[in-house]
Design a protein around this motif. Structure first.
Motif, PDB file in Angstrom:
ATOM      1  N   GLY A  44       0.827  -1.200   0.000  1.00  0.00           N
ATOM      2  CA  GLY A  44       0.000   0.000   0.000  1.00  0.00           C
ATOM      3  C   GLY A  44       0.859   1.245   0.000  1.00  0.00           C
ATOM      4  N   ILE A  45       0.210   2.402   0.203  1.00  0.00           N
ATOM      5  CA  ILE A  45       0.950   3.665   0.187  1.00  0.00           C
ATOM      6  C   ILE A  45       0.298   4.668   1.130  1.00  0.00           C
ATOM      7  CG2 ILE A  45      -0.336   4.626  -1.784  1.00  0.00           C
ATOM      8  CD1 ILE A  45       2.388   5.792  -2.743  1.00  0.00           C
ATOM      9  N   GLU A  46       1.147   5.404   1.833  1.00  0.00           N
ATOM     10  CA  GLU A  46       0.760   6.441   2.788  1.00  0.00           C
ATOM     11  C   GLU A  46      -0.313   5.944   3.767  1.00  0.00           C
ATOM     12  OE1 GLU A  46       0.131  10.093   0.543  1.00  0.00           O
ATOM     13  OE2 GLU A  46       2.296  10.423   0.546  1.00  0.00           O
ATOM     14  N   SER A  47      -1.501   6.540   3.812  1.00  0.00           N
ATOM     15  CA  SER A  47      -2.473   6.187   4.860  1.00  0.00           C
ATOM     16  C   SER A  47      -2.942   4.731   4.768  1.00  0.00           C
ATOM     17  CB  SER A  47      -3.685   7.124   4.800  1.00  0.00           C
ATOM     18  OG  SER A  47      -4.332   7.014   3.544  1.00  0.00           O
ATOM     19  N   SER A  48      -2.818   4.109   3.592  1.00  0.00           N
ATOM     20  CA  SER A  48      -3.244   2.709   3.440  1.00  0.00           C
ATOM     21  C   SER A  48      -2.068   1.731   3.558  1.00  0.00           C
ATOM     22  CB  SER A  48      -3.943   2.514   2.089  1.00  0.00           C
ATOM     23  OG  SER A  48      -3.020   2.738   1.021  1.00  0.00           O
ATOM     24  N   ALA A  49      -0.878   2.243   3.882  1.00  0.00           N
ATOM     25  CA  ALA A  49       0.325   1.407   3.877  1.00  0.00           C
ATOM     26  C   ALA A  49       0.438   0.560   5.140  1.00  0.00           C
ATOM     27  CB  ALA A  49       1.569   2.289   3.756  1.00  0.00           C
ATOM     28  N   THR A  50       1.024  -0.627   4.963  1.00  0.00           N
ATOM     29  CA  THR A  50       1.494  -1.443   6.091  1.00  0.00           C
ATOM     30  C   THR A  50       2.987  -1.677   5.887  1.00  0.00           C
ATOM     31  OG1 THR A  50       0.945  -3.520   4.955  1.00  0.00           O
ATOM     32  CG2 THR A  50      -0.723  -2.596   6.447  1.00  0.00           C
ATOM     33  N   TYR A  51       3.724  -1.689   6.988  1.00  0.00           N
ATOM     34  CA  TYR A  51       5.181  -1.818   6.942  1.00  0.00           C
ATOM     35  C   TYR A  51       5.637  -3.043   7.727  1.00  0.00           C
ATOM     36  CZ  TYR A  51       5.198   3.069   5.338  1.00  0.00           C
ATOM     37  OH  TYR A  51       4.995   4.239   4.641  1.00  0.00           O
ATOM     38  N   GLY A  52       6.722  -3.653   7.260  1.00  0.00           N
ATOM     39  CA  GLY A  52       7.319  -4.778   7.969  1.00  0.00           C
ATOM     40  C   GLY A  52       8.823  -4.772   7.805  1.00  0.00           C
ATOM     41  N   ASN A  53       9.488  -5.524   8.659  1.00  0.00           N
ATOM     42  CA  ASN A  53      10.942  -5.656   8.566  1.00  0.00           C
ATOM     43  C   ASN A  53      11.350  -6.437   7.331  1.00  0.00           C
ATOM     44  OD1 ASN A  53      11.920  -4.317  10.899  1.00  0.00           O
ATOM     45  ND2 ASN A  53      11.282  -6.035  12.186  1.00  0.00           N
ATOM     46  N   THR A  54      12.547  -6.170   6.851  1.00  0.00           N
ATOM     47  CA  THR A  54      13.168  -7.043   5.855  1.00  0.00           C
ATOM     48  C   THR A  54      13.771  -8.229   6.614  1.00  0.00           C
ATOM     49  OG1 THR A  54      15.330  -5.984   6.015  1.00  0.00           O
ATOM     50  CG2 THR A  54      13.747  -5.046   4.426  1.00  0.00           C
ATOM     51  N   THR A  55      14.229  -9.231   5.894  1.00  0.00           N
ATOM     52  CA  THR A  55      14.898 -10.368   6.536  1.00  0.00           C
ATOM     53  C   THR A  55      16.089  -9.886   7.354  1.00  0.00           C
ATOM     54  OG1 THR A  55      14.260 -11.790   4.692  1.00  0.00           O
ATOM     55  CG2 THR A  55      16.023 -12.588   6.112  1.00  0.00           C
ATOM     56  N   GLU A  56      16.808  -8.921   6.808  1.00  0.00           N
ATOM     57  CA  GLU A  56      18.009  -8.373   7.435  1.00  0.00           C
ATOM     58  C   GLU A  56      17.691  -7.632   8.730  1.00  0.00           C
ATOM     59  OE1 GLU A  56      21.760  -5.999   5.493  1.00  0.00           O
ATOM     60  OE2 GLU A  56      19.761  -5.172   5.134  1.00  0.00           O
ATOM     61  N   THR A  57      16.731  -6.707   8.673  1.00  0.00           N
ATOM     62  CA  THR A  57      16.416  -5.922   9.874  1.00  0.00           C
ATOM     63  C   THR A  57      15.699  -6.760  10.914  1.00  0.00           C
ATOM     64  OG1 THR A  57      14.401  -5.063   8.789  1.00  0.00           O
ATOM     65  CG2 THR A  57      16.391  -3.698   8.693  1.00  0.00           C
ATOM     66  N   SER A  58      14.929  -7.749  10.480  1.00  0.00           N
ATOM     67  CA  SER A  58      14.262  -8.652  11.422  1.00  0.00           C
ATOM     68  C   SER A  58      15.284  -9.439  12.224  1.00  0.00           C
ATOM     69  CB  SER A  58      13.342  -9.608  10.668  1.00  0.00           C
ATOM     70  OG  SER A  58      12.782 -10.561  11.558  1.00  0.00           O
ATOM     71  N   LEU A  59      16.349  -9.881  11.565  1.00  0.00           N
ATOM     72  CA  LEU A  59      17.361 -10.702  12.216  1.00  0.00           C
ATOM     73  C   LEU A  59      18.277  -9.886  13.115  1.00  0.00           C
ATOM     74  CD1 LEU A  59      18.636 -13.545  12.435  1.00  0.00           C
ATOM     75  CD2 LEU A  59      20.075 -12.934  10.468  1.00  0.00           C
ATOM     76  N   PHE A  60      18.701  -8.704  12.632  1.00  0.00           N
ATOM     77  CA  PHE A  60      19.765  -7.977  13.318  1.00  0.00           C
ATOM     78  C   PHE A  60      19.326  -6.745  14.105  1.00  0.00           C
ATOM     79  CE2 PHE A  60      22.133  -9.975   9.693  1.00  0.00           C
ATOM     80  CZ  PHE A  60      22.855 -10.871  10.475  1.00  0.00           C
ATOM     81  N   LEU A  61      18.088  -6.251  13.894  1.00  0.00           N
ATOM     82  CA  LEU A  61      17.686  -5.005  14.550  1.00  0.00           C
ATOM     83  C   LEU A  61      16.437  -5.135  15.414  1.00  0.00           C
ATOM     84  CD1 LEU A  61      18.489  -2.396  11.752  1.00  0.00           C
ATOM     85  CD2 LEU A  61      19.874  -3.017  13.749  1.00  0.00           C
ATOM     86  N   ASP A  62      16.000  -6.369  15.662  1.00  0.00           N
ATOM     87  CA  ASP A  62      14.893  -6.635  16.584  1.00  0.00           C
ATOM     88  C   ASP A  62      15.494  -6.992  17.943  1.00  0.00           C
ATOM     89  OD1 ASP A  62      12.788  -7.575  18.079  1.00  0.00           O
ATOM     90  OD2 ASP A  62      12.006  -8.925  16.544  1.00  0.00           O
TER      91      ASP A  62
END
Length: 345
Positions: free
Chosen positions: A77-95
């Motif tokens: 989605g985009i802007e007000s309708s957007a949902t965001y999630g981690n990439t494989t990289e950020t999920s592994l190293f920045l959670d």
């Protein structure tokens, strides 16, 4: 320069590096806000993220979508309708909820190093450190050692950064001719732990200040390595090094000036038997000083952080170890810009 050559030259790389602090601060701010931890393994809507992080609407989508464009978030989605999630990289190293979290060093970069690097020009002109002491604040490590929880987090963060190097070293180095190892400034005991796990015949010692040894003892107990790894309290400037077949130092020498570097190398030589190995694990600069940019910037960081510290090339280390009496020196690459230099007595 010929006209046809100038047409193919662009300022893109200059601008990318020169304005690189934009991307850096965007990522560091996301870590500071614990965005990647809030996301975890789920996707959240724009509104949910805004509420969880307590952010104003202005700049919100620019911030989030810059992280998408930089490759640190995924979006539907985009802007007000957007949902965001981690990439494989950020999920592994920045959670923060995962043991693989390496954000501690980046938190320090945001909270401390970012502002101190603003004084690089002054450091280059004066040759003086630009960290807390220079700015009239309490020394960072003095405060850190007084707070057990913060110290534990810091040691874990450093281990997260170095773990790949420790594993690589434990796998690549031939331990078959040795039985004992002592890691000087062993911090959380993780280098010893990796050597012990991957080389069951080795008996290891992690040598550090008492307040740090408490953390190492917990780590080693948690990994069930008490029989192979011993934790020894001491000050590596004041006390003699424990005797061992191998003496290791990971990111220790670069903290100090030439006199102290040579002192530590000499102490390692005295602690080793004939044929013993002194092993330095650091971002050792290539002899031509053309390729290991990270190593040279780490040396600039030592300029900013310490009174006399600096990083060095393999040839300079070779000179110092030979002066101490070591017979030969070689190196093996580890991960990224890091390598292990091996000097034999």
């Amino acid at each position: 320069m010929k006209e046809e050559n100038t047409k193919s030259v662009t300022p893109e790389r200059i601008l990318q590096v020169g304005m690189g602090f934009w991307a850096s601060k965007t990522l560091l701010t996301a870590i500071k806000l614990e965005l990647f931890t809030h996301l975890g393994d789920q996707k959240l809507s724009s509104q949910e993220i805004k509420q969880k992080l307590g952010l104003h609407g202005r700049g919100f989508y620019d911030f989030m979508d810059a992280l998408v464009a930089l490759g640190f978030l995924e979006r539907d989605g985009i802007e007000s309708s957007a949902t965001y999630g981690n990439t494989t990289e950020t999920s592994l190293f920045l959670d923060k909820n995962k043991e693989s979290y390496i954000g501690g060093i980046l938190e320090m970069a945001n909270n401390r190093l970012y502002r101190f690097w603003g004084f690089l020009e002054e450091a280059l002109i004066t040759g003086e450190a630009q960290s807390e002491v220079t700015r009239g604040e309490k020394p960072f490590f003095e405060e850190l050692y007084a707070d057990e929880e913060r110290l534990n987090e810091f040691v874990s963060a450093m281990a997260g950064i170095q773990m790949g190097n420790f594993v690589s070293f434990a796998k690549k180095f031939d331990f078959s001719h040795y039985k004992t190892l002592c890691d000087i400034g062993g911090a959380g005991g993780f280098l010893c732990a990796q050597v012990a796990m991957l080389n069951p015949h080795m008996q290891c010692m992690s040598f550090d200040m008492p307040v740090v040894c408490k953390i190492a003892e917990k780590n080693i107990k948690h990994m069930h390595l008490n029989e192979q790894v011993k934790i020894i309290e001491g000050d590596f400037f004041k006390d003699s090094f424990p005797k061992a077949d191998i003496i290791t130092m990971g990111n220790i020498l670069h903290d100090w000036g030439l006199k102290d570097k040579k002192l530590l190398i000499n102490k390692a030589y005295e602690a080793l038997p004939e044929g013993g190995a002194f092993i330095v694990i650091e971002n050792i600069i290539d002899n031509d000083r053309r390729h290991n940019a990270f190593g040279m910037m780490m040396s600039l960081n030592m300029l900013i952080e310490t009174p006399e510290g600096f990083d060095y090339s393999f040839n300079r280390l070779k000179e110092w170890t030979e002066e101490a009496g070591f017979k030969q020196i070689s190196s093996i690459p580890l991960t990224g810009a890091t390598s292990a230099a091996i000097a034999i007595k």
